[in-house]
Design an enzyme around this catalytic site. Structure first.
Site, PDB file in Angstrom:
ATOM      1  N   ASP A  26       0.847  -1.203   0.000  1.00  0.00           N
ATOM      2  CA  ASP A  26       0.000   0.000   0.000  1.00  0.00           C
ATOM      3  C   ASP A  26       0.883   1.254   0.000  1.00  0.00           C
ATOM      4  OD1 ASP A  26       0.843  -0.188   2.614  1.00  0.00           O
ATOM      5  OD2 ASP A  26      -1.144  -0.014   3.517  1.00  0.00           O
ATOM      6  N   SER A  27       2.220   1.045   0.010  1.00  0.00           N
ATOM      7  CA  SER A  27       3.161   2.151  -0.227  1.00  0.00           C
ATOM      8  C   SER A  27       2.909   2.771  -1.595  1.00  0.00           C
ATOM      9  CB  SER A  27       4.607   1.647  -0.139  1.00  0.00           C
ATOM     10  OG  SER A  27       4.792   0.523  -0.984  1.00  0.00           O
TER      11      SER A  27
ATOM     12  N   ASP B 207      -1.106  -6.170  -0.417  1.00  0.00           N
ATOM     13  CA  ASP B 207      -1.407  -5.553   0.879  1.00  0.00           C
ATOM     14  C   ASP B 207      -2.899  -5.328   1.047  1.00  0.00           C
ATOM     15  OD1 ASP B 207       0.574  -5.074   2.734  1.00  0.00           O
ATOM     16  OD2 ASP B 207       1.224  -3.187   1.830  1.00  0.00           O
TER      17      ASP B 207
ATOM     18  N   LYS C 209      -1.344  -9.538   2.647  1.00  0.00           N
ATOM     19  CA  LYS C 209      -0.553  -9.078   3.801  1.00  0.00           C
ATOM     20  C   LYS C 209      -1.380  -8.083   4.603  1.00  0.00           C
ATOM     21  CE  LYS C 209       3.182  -6.142   3.483  1.00  0.00           C
ATOM     22  NZ  LYS C 209       2.736  -5.007   4.314  1.00  0.00           N
TER      23      LYS C 209
ATOM     24  N   GLU D 129      -1.291  -5.688   8.470  1.00  0.00           N
ATOM     25  CA  GLU D 129      -0.421  -5.154   9.518  1.00  0.00           C
ATOM     26  C   GLU D 129      -0.993  -5.444  10.900  1.00  0.00           C
ATOM     27  OE1 GLU D 129       0.380  -0.988   8.797  1.00  0.00           O
ATOM     28  OE2 GLU D 129       1.088  -1.384   6.761  1.00  0.00           O
TER      29      GLU D 129
ATOM     30  N   GLU E 295       9.386  -4.672  10.134  1.00  0.00           N
ATOM     31  CA  GLU E 295       9.760  -3.349   9.613  1.00  0.00           C
ATOM     32  C   GLU E 295      10.219  -2.430  10.745  1.00  0.00           C
ATOM     33  OE1 GLU E 295       6.975  -1.408   6.966  1.00  0.00           O
ATOM     34  OE2 GLU E 295       8.155   0.457   6.967  1.00  0.00           O
TER      35      GLU E 295
HETATM   36  O1  KIV Z   1       3.546  -1.148   1.621  1.00  0.00           O
HETATM   37  C1  KIV Z   1       4.702  -1.588   1.543  1.00  0.00           C
HETATM   38  O2  KIV Z   1       5.457  -1.317   0.604  1.00  0.00           O
HETATM   39  C2  KIV Z   1       5.155  -2.474   2.596  1.00  0.00           C
HETATM   40  C3  KIV Z   1       6.613  -2.801   2.638  1.00  0.00           C
HETATM   41  C4  KIV Z   1       7.382  -1.624   3.040  1.00  0.00           C
HETATM   42  C5  KIV Z   1       6.888  -3.985   3.488  1.00  0.00           C
HETATM   43  O3  KIV Z   1       4.383  -2.884   3.398  1.00  0.00           O
END
Ligand code: KIV
Length: 275
Positions: A44-45, A83, A113, A115, A182
């Site tokens: 989600d970056s 994510d 994924k 969090e 992280e």
């Molecule tokens: O969103 C993302 O890019 C991430 C990585 C930094 C692990 O969760």
């Protein structure tokens, strides 16, 4: 050979480091896949790197599905992990399963994924029960930026370090197939890596994790809004792109591009009939 969750588990057992990069589009996915990167993460970056938000909180399920589907089309061998964006799993277990399912059905990801540690274990259990593999993510989890009061390294006190070790064990017990660590001290990441049988993937967590992940624009030197300490530039692609854009502009202005070899031909007698 297609990378699977089983491949990654075996790599941990054999001490063969896992490589993961974030990826958000088809052509970059093809390049990473050809380079042999084992895991592509639609992080989600993308809220920061692709959409220009200040943090990941505004990212939607539609954003994630759109980019995940593009990456999935380009990834022949790499494992695709998507994510779950902010508020796609926090409200309820039901939301978590439905939205994880959308990333698999519509985005064609193989793994989702999310969090959080102990507090999201009920979500992890339910998603795994729906036969969707889960990658957990603990430590400096960007969706908790407001709760943390900024991007701060986590797990520095004895209590916080013990909590992270417990979180890692709990997400494993809940059924997670792997866990991203992280923004935590390297020695703590090393202890966590030895405490669980699932692979740990570090970002700002030192060299002893079972694998590493970086945001691809960071490692290519294409993104300078902020550069965390853990980022290494493996190339200066930002400079190369800027030079290419400048050269393109110059040649168009001068009339040297397009040249004869970039131009389609037509027979002179056809042209004469047009006058
Ligand atoms: O969103 C993302 O890019 C991430 C990585 C930094 C692990 O969760």
């Amino acid at each position: 050979m297609k990378t699977t969750i089983a491949t990654l588990k075996k790599m941990k057992e054999e001490g063969n480091k896992i490589t993961m990069l974030t990826c958000y589009d088809y052509s970059t996915a093809k390049l990473m896949d050809n380079a042999g990167v084992e895991v592509l993460l639609i992080g989600d970056s993308l809220g920061n790197t692709m959409l220009g938000y200040a943090d990941t909180l505004p990212v939607t399920m539609e954003d994630m599905i759109h980019h995940t589907a593009a990456v999935s089309r380009g990834a022949k061998n790499a494992l695709v992990i998507a994510d779950m964006p902010f508020m796609s799993y926090q409200p309820s277990v039901y939301d978590a399963v439905v939205n994880a399912g959308r990333l698999i059905k519509e985005g064609h990801a193989s793994v989702v994924k999310l969090e959080g540690g102990a507090k999201v274990c009920d979500r992890i259990e339910a998603i795994v029960r729906a036969d969707i593999p889960v990658c957990a993510h603990i430590g400096l989890t960007p969706q908790s930026i407001n709760a943390f009061g900024g991007f701060k390294v986590q797990g520095k006190s004895e209590e916080a370090a013990r909590q992270l070790i417990e979180d890692a064990k709990k997400v494993e017990a809940a059924g997670a197939s792997m866990v991203v660590l992280e923004g935590i001290p390297a020695k703590l990441a090393s202890i966590i890596t030895k405490s669980v049988t699932i692979p740990t993937i570090g970002i700002g967590a030192g060299a002893d994790c079972d694998g590493q992940v970086l945001v691809y624009q960071d490692m290519l030197g294409m993104f300078d809004d902020y550069v965390p300490k853990f980022v290494k530039h493996f190339a200066n692609v930002g400079e190369v792109m800027t030079k290419a854009f400048e050269d393109y502009k110059k040649e168009v202005k001068e009339g040297t591009f397009p040249a004869a070899e970039h131009t389609y031909k037509i027979a002179d007698e056809v042209i004469e009939k047009l006058y």
